[in-house]
Design an enzyme around this catalytic site. Sequence first.
Site, PDB file in Angstrom:
ATOM      1  N   ASP A 149      66.397 -12.693 -13.605  1.00  8.47           N
ATOM      2  CA  ASP A 149      65.924 -11.402 -13.122  1.00  8.47           C
ATOM      3  C   ASP A 149      66.543 -11.025 -11.771  1.00  8.47           C
ATOM      4  O   ASP A 149      67.039  -9.908 -11.595  1.00  8.47           O
ATOM      5  CB  ASP A 149      64.397 -11.446 -13.016  1.00  8.47           C
ATOM      6  CG  ASP A 149      63.811 -10.199 -12.422  1.00  8.47           C
ATOM      7  OD1 ASP A 149      63.359  -9.331 -13.180  1.00  8.47           O
ATOM      8  OD2 ASP A 149      63.788 -10.080 -11.176  1.00  8.47           O
ATOM      9  N   ALA A 184      62.688  -6.800 -14.004  1.00  8.90           N
ATOM     10  CA  ALA A 184      63.756  -6.683 -15.002  1.00  8.90           C
ATOM     11  C   ALA A 184      63.423  -7.519 -16.235  1.00  8.90           C
ATOM     12  O   ALA A 184      63.675  -7.111 -17.375  1.00  8.90           O
ATOM     13  CB  ALA A 184      65.091  -7.117 -14.405  1.00  8.90           C
ATOM     14  N   ASP A 185      62.846  -8.693 -16.020  1.00  5.39           N
ATOM     15  CA  ASP A 185      62.425  -9.545 -17.135  1.00  5.39           C
ATOM     16  C   ASP A 185      61.301  -8.890 -17.934  1.00  5.39           C
ATOM     17  O   ASP A 185      61.364  -8.797 -19.163  1.00  5.39           O
ATOM     18  CB  ASP A 185      61.939 -10.893 -16.600  1.00  5.39           C
ATOM     19  CG  ASP A 185      63.030 -11.955 -16.593  1.00  5.39           C
ATOM     20  OD1 ASP A 185      63.893 -11.924 -17.479  1.00  5.39           O
ATOM     21  OD2 ASP A 185      63.010 -12.809 -15.692  1.00  5.39           O
ATOM     22  N   TYR A 186      60.252  -8.477 -17.238  1.00  8.01           N
ATOM     23  CA  TYR A 186      59.105  -7.908 -17.940  1.00  8.01           C
ATOM     24  C   TYR A 186      59.471  -6.577 -18.607  1.00  8.01           C
ATOM     25  O   TYR A 186      59.000  -6.280 -19.706  1.00  8.01           O
ATOM     26  CB  TYR A 186      57.927  -7.735 -16.984  1.00  8.01           C
ATOM     27  CG  TYR A 186      57.200  -9.027 -16.694  1.00  8.01           C
ATOM     28  CD1 TYR A 186      56.374  -9.615 -17.657  1.00  8.01           C
ATOM     29  CD2 TYR A 186      57.329  -9.677 -15.477  1.00  8.01           C
ATOM     30  CE1 TYR A 186      55.709 -10.805 -17.405  1.00  8.01           C
ATOM     31  CE2 TYR A 186      56.672 -10.871 -15.211  1.00  8.01           C
ATOM     32  CZ  TYR A 186      55.863 -11.430 -16.187  1.00  8.01           C
ATOM     33  OH  TYR A 186      55.217 -12.614 -15.938  1.00  8.01           O
TER      34      TYR A 186
END
Length: 394
Positions: free
Chosen positions: A139, A166-168
Amino acid sequence: MAGLLEGIRVLDFGRFIAAPYAAMMLADFGADVIRIERRDGGEDRRIGPVTDSGDGGLFLNLNRNKRGMTLDPAQAGARPVLERLIARSDIVIANLPIDVLIKLRLDYDSLRAIKGDVILVMASAFGAEGPYRERVGFDGVLQAMSGAMSLTGAPDEPMRAIVPWADYGTALHAAFGALAALQHRATTGRGQLVDVSLLATSMVFMNPYLLEHAASGICRTRQGNTAFYTAPSDAYKTSDGWILVPTIGDFMFRRWAKLVGREDLLSDPRLQDDISRANNVQIINEVMASWCAQRTRDEAIQALERARIPCGPVYAIEEVPVDRHVVASNLTVPTPMPGGGAPLPLSRPAVRLSETPGAIRRPPPELGEHTDEILAELGFSESEIAELRRQAVI
């Protein structure tokens, strides 16, 4: 009540956040999600351990409602297991580099050779195309490369957000893509590849600033908590803590000016719209800082709420779970954890459907908890399961 996605089987080859969270959202609404880990556990299982068995908060947050099995896809003896799993699954979710997927024969072409209508949700750092397709990344790397870090933090140091958005965000795109692909399959009978990436998510989220630069050449720089386009919109210190006040538009600005006793600012030519107020934020912030300094955090928030101005306390981490709205809304559910110990508060599904709600039906699985159960469902005998274990396949 049957889950909305009951009858849908998902293989979760995910690790860390993007793929596991996408798979968990499907599990929350009834899909049978099988979390597949290496024999010694995935590298994300024990980050920040919080349970007696050593499982970490990241793993616990993203793996409820799943069944767990161990399997080493690189072992030759794993292929018959994989083929039976894939043949009986609707969706495969993985966030492995494309070269690793190909090596393990978990790429889309290999999967659909086994099950023609399978859906592969492939989450990666940079996507399936382009010169960076085989690079790995987390991320923070994409926060940096998307320009987000250049706009976050104090002027003297770029800062990544501690929450890996960014991950979520990529997980949300992955889950949406999986559901869209299921709908497409229901009408056409065909599966497809769903390709999501941290870079694509970051570019979408950063697009307003990229558009501004493309249109006007403006390159924003870091300015702490101060907003770029409106004011007052910043973090302000009260006599006993901090609050955040984000305003936008003339109506809110008028209410704010009346609240702080500075209606003369309404006729100030430097403060006639959002962007001019943002460009002259020091005038507004000086007034707001003085007003807040004379009040406690609660007094300031109550006054702002009466004036219908958005605001909120800057909570310390221990204050969050005891907030009266968090408690009244039952936003967390005490849930038993792997290995025993006291139940821990897992967040409820964030999407609430009135007719087919998601639910926490089972805690995150212990390492390999359901391996034998799943293999038996696939038709493996006890002796065959024992042999797979002897071969270090499971």
